[in-house]
Design a protein around this motif. Structure first.
Motif, short mmCIF file in Angstrom:
data_model
loop_
_atom_site.label_atom_id
_atom_site.label_comp_id
_atom_site.label_asym_id
_atom_site.label_seq_id
_atom_site.Cartn_x
_atom_site.Cartn_y
_atom_site.Cartn_z
N LYS A 18 -44.42 -14.09 -19.36
CA LYS A 18 -44.56 -15.07 -18.27
C LYS A 18 -44.25 -14.40 -16.93
CE LYS A 18 -44.51 -19.40 -16.59
NZ LYS A 18 -45.75 -20.06 -16.29
N GLU A 19 -43.19 -13.59 -16.90
CA GLU A 19 -42.83 -12.87 -15.68
C GLU A 19 -43.89 -11.84 -15.29
OE1 GLU A 19 -38.90 -11.27 -16.30
OE2 GLU A 19 -37.96 -13.24 -16.19
N GLU A 20 -44.49 -11.19 -16.29
CA GLU A 20 -45.50 -10.15 -16.04
C GLU A 20 -46.86 -10.73 -15.69
OE1 GLU A 20 -45.74 -7.70 -19.53
OE2 GLU A 20 -43.77 -6.81 -19.18
N LYS A 21 -47.30 -11.75 -16.43
CA LYS A 21 -48.68 -12.22 -16.34
C LYS A 21 -48.87 -13.60 -15.73
CE LYS A 21 -51.22 -11.60 -19.86
NZ LYS A 21 -52.29 -10.96 -20.51
N GLY A 22 -47.83 -14.41 -15.76
CA GLY A 22 -47.97 -15.78 -15.28
C GLY A 22 -48.30 -16.74 -16.40
N LEU A 23 -49.46 -16.57 -17.02
CA LEU A 23 -49.86 -17.42 -18.14
C LEU A 23 -49.69 -16.65 -19.45
CD1 LEU A 23 -53.17 -19.01 -16.80
CD2 LEU A 23 -50.89 -20.02 -16.82
N VAL A 24 -49.22 -17.34 -20.47
CA VAL A 24 -48.98 -16.70 -21.76
C VAL A 24 -49.74 -17.46 -22.85
CG1 VAL A 24 -47.23 -16.00 -23.44
CG2 VAL A 24 -46.67 -16.01 -21.00
N HIS A 25 -50.49 -16.71 -23.66
CA HIS A 25 -51.19 -17.25 -24.82
C HIS A 25 -50.66 -16.56 -26.07
CE1 HIS A 25 -54.01 -18.10 -21.52
NE2 HIS A 25 -54.32 -19.17 -22.25
N SER A 26 -50.93 -17.12 -27.22
CA SER A 26 -50.47 -16.53 -28.48
C SER A 26 -50.95 -15.10 -28.65
CB SER A 26 -50.95 -17.37 -29.67
OG SER A 26 -50.29 -18.60 -29.71
N ASP A 50 -39.31 -27.29 -32.88
CA ASP A 50 -37.88 -27.21 -32.55
C ASP A 50 -37.59 -27.52 -31.09
OD1 ASP A 50 -37.23 -26.59 -35.16
OD2 ASP A 50 -37.03 -24.44 -34.80
N GLY A 51 -38.65 -27.72 -30.29
CA GLY A 51 -38.45 -28.06 -28.88
C GLY A 51 -38.15 -26.88 -27.98
N ASP A 52 -38.56 -25.68 -28.41
CA ASP A 52 -38.30 -24.48 -27.62
C ASP A 52 -39.46 -24.08 -26.72
OD1 ASP A 52 -35.69 -23.99 -28.73
OD2 ASP A 52 -36.71 -23.35 -30.56
N VAL A 53 -40.68 -24.45 -27.11
CA VAL A 53 -41.87 -24.16 -26.31
C VAL A 53 -42.80 -25.36 -26.33
CG1 VAL A 53 -41.80 -21.65 -26.77
CG2 VAL A 53 -43.23 -23.13 -28.20
N THR A 54 -43.70 -25.38 -25.36
CA THR A 54 -44.81 -26.33 -25.35
C THR A 54 -46.09 -25.51 -25.27
OG1 THR A 54 -44.81 -26.54 -22.94
CG2 THR A 54 -43.46 -28.12 -24.19
N MET A 55 -47.19 -26.13 -25.67
CA MET A 55 -48.50 -25.48 -25.58
C MET A 55 -49.50 -26.54 -25.14
SD MET A 55 -50.65 -23.31 -28.44
CE MET A 55 -49.32 -22.18 -28.74
N ASP A 56 -50.26 -26.20 -24.08
CA ASP A 56 -51.24 -27.18 -23.61
C ASP A 56 -52.57 -27.02 -24.35
OD1 ASP A 56 -52.68 -25.05 -22.43
OD2 ASP A 56 -52.02 -25.53 -20.39
N ALA A 57 -53.56 -27.80 -23.97
CA ALA A 57 -54.86 -27.82 -24.65
C ALA A 57 -55.59 -26.49 -24.57
CB ALA A 57 -55.74 -28.93 -24.07
N GLU A 58 -55.29 -25.69 -23.53
CA GLU A 58 -55.91 -24.36 -23.38
C GLU A 58 -55.11 -23.28 -24.09
OE1 GLU A 58 -55.51 -26.33 -20.36
OE2 GLU A 58 -57.50 -27.10 -20.92
N GLY A 59 -54.02 -23.65 -24.75
CA GLY A 59 -53.21 -22.69 -25.49
C GLY A 59 -52.19 -21.95 -24.65
#
Length: 121
Positions: A18-26, A50-59
């Motif tokens: 996230k710090e390097e790229k801004g957007l993170v995908h799997s 577990d409530g540690d991450v969220t993922m939107d419709a674009e992944g």
């Protein structure tokens, strides 16, 4: 309940990416950690549950406040331990690899003493 080491590694990877790229995908996490995409997808599912991450419709993966707290704690340990090991003369790559192993098992007290001695990373 204590999170497993692998979960901490995934959260740390999301934070760094996230710090390097801004957007993170799997796929970014898979490349960063050297894991297969299916393994990362499974881990992200568990981390979402577990409530540690969220993922939107674009992944796009985002850390929740809970996930960010864990990731920042582990990443701080990683940076300080890597610095400490390199100052002892360990090669940079080996120091980072060893720090990754140590960061999960180090007690709060020991890490605090290392921070007091070396300063924040």
């Amino acid at each position: 309940m204590k999170m497993q080491e692998s979960g901490e590694d995934y959260l740390e990877a999301v934070l760094v990416l996230k710090e390097e790229k801004g957007l993170v995908h799997s796929i970014d996490v898979a490349r960063h950690l050297g894991f297969s995409k299916p393994s990362v997808s499974r881990a992200m599912k568990l981390l979402r549950e577990d409530g540690d991450v969220t993922m939107d419709a674009e992944g796009v993966i985002e850390l929740t406040a809970k996930g960010r707290e864990i990731a920042e704690r582990i990443y701080e340990r990683h940076r300080l331990l890597t610095r400490w090991l390199t100052e002892l003369g360990v090669g940079k790559e080996q120091a980072a690899e060893d720090a990754c192993r140590i960061e999960h098992d180090l007690s709060v007290e020991t890490f605090q003493k290392l921070k007091e001695h070396f300063g924040s990373p």
